[in-house]
Design an enzyme around this catalytic site. Structure first.
Site, PDB file in Angstrom:
ATOM      1  N   SER A 120       0.775  -1.084   0.206  1.00 52.19           N
ATOM      2  CA  SER A 120      -0.041  -0.019   0.089  1.00 52.19           C
ATOM      3  C   SER A 120       0.996   1.130   0.016  1.00 52.19           C
ATOM      4  O   SER A 120       2.020   1.086   0.524  1.00 52.19           O
ATOM      5  CB  SER A 120      -0.800   0.060   1.400  1.00 52.19           C
ATOM      6  N   TYR A 133      -1.559  -1.252  10.502  1.00 51.77           N
ATOM      7  CA  TYR A 133      -1.835  -1.621   9.147  1.00 51.77           C
ATOM      8  C   TYR A 133      -0.690  -0.900   8.052  1.00 51.77           C
ATOM      9  O   TYR A 133      -0.017  -1.748   7.324  1.00 51.77           O
ATOM     10  CB  TYR A 133      -3.162  -0.878   8.557  1.00 51.77           C
TER      11      TYR A 133
HETATM   12  N1  LIG Z   1      -8.782  -0.405  -1.403  1.00 56.58           N
HETATM   13  C1  LIG Z   1      -7.700   0.441  -1.166  1.00 56.58           C
HETATM   14  O1  LIG Z   1      -7.795   1.471  -1.150  1.00 56.58           O
HETATM   15  C2  LIG Z   1      -6.341  -0.409  -1.035  1.00 56.58           C
HETATM   16  C3  LIG Z   1      -5.353   0.656  -0.778  1.00 56.58           C
HETATM   17  C4  LIG Z   1      -4.109   0.137  -0.651  1.00 56.58           C
HETATM   18  C5  LIG Z   1      -3.806  -1.300  -0.645  1.00 56.58           C
HETATM   19  N2  LIG Z   1      -4.892  -2.179  -0.651  1.00 56.58           N
HETATM   20  C6  LIG Z   1      -4.550  -3.548  -0.568  1.00 56.58           C
HETATM   21  O2  LIG Z   1      -5.297  -4.224  -1.472  1.00 56.58           O
HETATM   22  C7  LIG Z   1      -5.591  -5.655  -0.934  1.00 56.58           C
HETATM   23  C8  LIG Z   1      -6.889  -5.835  -1.573  1.00 56.58           C
HETATM   24  O3  LIG Z   1      -8.137  -5.052  -0.539  1.00 56.58           O
HETATM   25  P1  LIG Z   1      -9.254  -4.514  -0.948  1.00 56.58           P
HETATM   26  O4  LIG Z   1      -9.385  -3.088  -0.964  1.00 56.58           O
HETATM   27  O5  LIG Z   1      -9.582  -5.032  -2.350  1.00 56.58           O
HETATM   28  O6  LIG Z   1     -10.070  -5.088  -0.027  1.00 56.58           O
HETATM   29  P2  LIG Z   1     -11.344  -6.290   0.101  1.00 56.58           P
HETATM   30  O7  LIG Z   1     -11.594  -6.439   1.622  1.00 56.58           O
HETATM   31  O8  LIG Z   1     -12.198  -6.166  -1.087  1.00 56.58           O
HETATM   32  O9  LIG Z   1     -10.275  -7.620  -0.478  1.00 56.58           O
HETATM   33  C9  LIG Z   1      -9.509  -8.329   0.721  1.00 56.58           C
HETATM   34  C10 LIG Z   1      -9.986  -9.700   0.608  1.00 56.58           C
HETATM   35  O10 LIG Z   1      -9.045 -10.325   1.422  1.00 56.58           O
HETATM   36  C11 LIG Z   1      -9.915 -11.443   2.253  1.00 56.58           C
HETATM   37  N3  LIG Z   1      -9.300 -11.981   3.357  1.00 56.58           N
HETATM   38  C12 LIG Z   1      -9.439 -11.214   4.448  1.00 56.58           C
HETATM   39  N4  LIG Z   1      -8.728 -11.949   5.670  1.00 56.58           N
HETATM   40  C13 LIG Z   1      -8.550 -13.268   5.051  1.00 56.58           C
HETATM   41  C14 LIG Z   1      -8.035 -14.384   5.422  1.00 56.58           C
HETATM   42  N5  LIG Z   1      -7.571 -14.665   6.779  1.00 56.58           N
HETATM   43  N6  LIG Z   1      -7.983 -15.349   4.580  1.00 56.58           N
HETATM   44  C15 LIG Z   1      -8.113 -15.362   3.330  1.00 56.58           C
HETATM   45  N7  LIG Z   1      -8.615 -14.194   2.745  1.00 56.58           N
HETATM   46  C16 LIG Z   1      -8.806 -13.291   3.586  1.00 56.58           C
HETATM   47  C17 LIG Z   1     -11.260 -10.751   2.327  1.00 56.58           C
HETATM   48  O11 LIG Z   1     -12.322 -11.739   2.426  1.00 56.58           O
HETATM   49  C18 LIG Z   1     -11.311 -10.125   0.951  1.00 56.58           C
HETATM   50  O12 LIG Z   1     -11.969 -10.734  -0.347  1.00 56.58           O
HETATM   51  C19 LIG Z   1      -5.482  -5.570   0.436  1.00 56.58           C
HETATM   52  O13 LIG Z   1      -3.947  -6.195   0.923  1.00 56.58           O
HETATM   53  C20 LIG Z   1      -5.134  -4.096   0.894  1.00 56.58           C
HETATM   54  O14 LIG Z   1      -4.246  -3.856   1.647  1.00 56.58           O
HETATM   55  C21 LIG Z   1      -6.205  -1.649  -0.922  1.00 56.58           C
END
Ligand SMILES: NC(=O)c1ccc[n+]([C@@H]2O[C@H](COP(=O)([O-])OP(=O)(O)OC[C@H]3O[C@@H](n4cnc5c(N)ncnc54)[C@H](O)[C@@H]3O)[C@@H](O)[C@H]2O)c1
Length: 241
Positions: A120, A133
């Protein structure tokens, strides 16, 4: 996933929540990435189904906003506590390690493959009120650099992606928005209104998930064959957490 399927890539999705999607080219498995047993079994099942694994995207991650010290409510609900700290570390770091190790054994054996770690933009600069985080995401940058050094001799590349402010994902639950609101002194409505504000993003808009998927498609292709150890921002120019 859709972008990869369109390219003709077979996809195995490991997630703790079942989104119900399943077909010939898409294998869903309910997996808690913090469980070595579940991860290893899912990797075996993936190889049984598709013959091998060429690339993995470590995307599973959670963010729970918490204050280090809440002067208004010491030891209260929105102060960082041990259980929350452990949970964030377990999913964002241990999950990444377990999946990378299980899939990495296959990639190293065949001397070809790519590990993609979802970091991130917050991991670079830190993020006020989301320190645990941001720390796990800083660790993701570091795993990417270290594993790239370790696995390069086996022709396995390790790369990262650092999204900035993205369009809505599953991350934006009510509990997340309430925690964010509390820690920022705002209401949930104010938090929601703020999503459209992109003053910290030079390109002036939030990112599309397809723009992250495009980088994944590039990374796994031979066009990226000399790229390893780096994490690329997909953040519209935003460079502070
Ligand atoms: N959305 C943003 O703005 C953003 C920004 C920077 C980084 N990210 C990163 O992108 C990645 C995806 O995030 P997102 O925003 O799409 O969120 P999201 O919640 O849609 O996706 C995360 C997924 O991880 C799964 N998950 C959580 N705990 C788990 C576990 N113990 N075992 C298996 N699966 C598990 C959830 O069910 C979910 O489907 C993450 O690593 C997040 O930190 C997101």
């Amino acid at each position: 996933m859709d972008e990869l399927l369109e390219l003709g890539v077979n996809v195995a999705n490991f997630d703790i929540v079942d989104n119900g999607e399943q077909h010939e080219y898409l294998l869903f498995q309910k997996v808690d990435v913090t469980s070595r047993e579940q991860v290893e079994a899912a990797v075996v099942a993936t190889v049984e189904r598709f013959g091998t694994i060429d690339a993995v995207v470590n995307n599973a991650g959670i963010n729970i906003p918490r204050l280090l010290i809440d002067l208004k409510d010491p030891y209260g609900k929105y102060e960082l506590d041990d259980a929350t700290f452990d949970k964030i570390i377990m999913i964002n770091q241990k999950g990444l390690y377990l999946v990378s190790q299980a899939v990495g054994r296959i990639l190293v054996e065949k001397k070809n493959g790519v590990i993609i770690n979802m970091a991130s933009e917050a991991g670079l600069e830190g993020s006020e009120r989301q320190s645990a985080y941001a720390a796990t995401k800083a660790a993701v940058y570091s795993y990417t650099r270290s594993w790239a050094k370790e696995l390069g001799k086996h022709n396995v590349r390790v790369v990262g992606i650092a999204p900035g402010i993205m369009e809505a994902t599953g991350l934006r639950t009510l509990a997340y928005e309430e925690a964010l609101g509390y820690t920022r002194g705002k209401t949930v409505d104010e938090i929601r209104a703020g999503y459209a504000s992109t003053s910290t993003t030079p390109l002036g808009r939030s990112g599309k998930l397809s723009e992250v998927a495009d980088l994944v498609a590039y990374y796994i292709s031979d066009r990226a064959s000399y790229i390893t150890g780096i994490t690329t921002n997909v953040a519209g120019g935003k460079t502070r957490g």
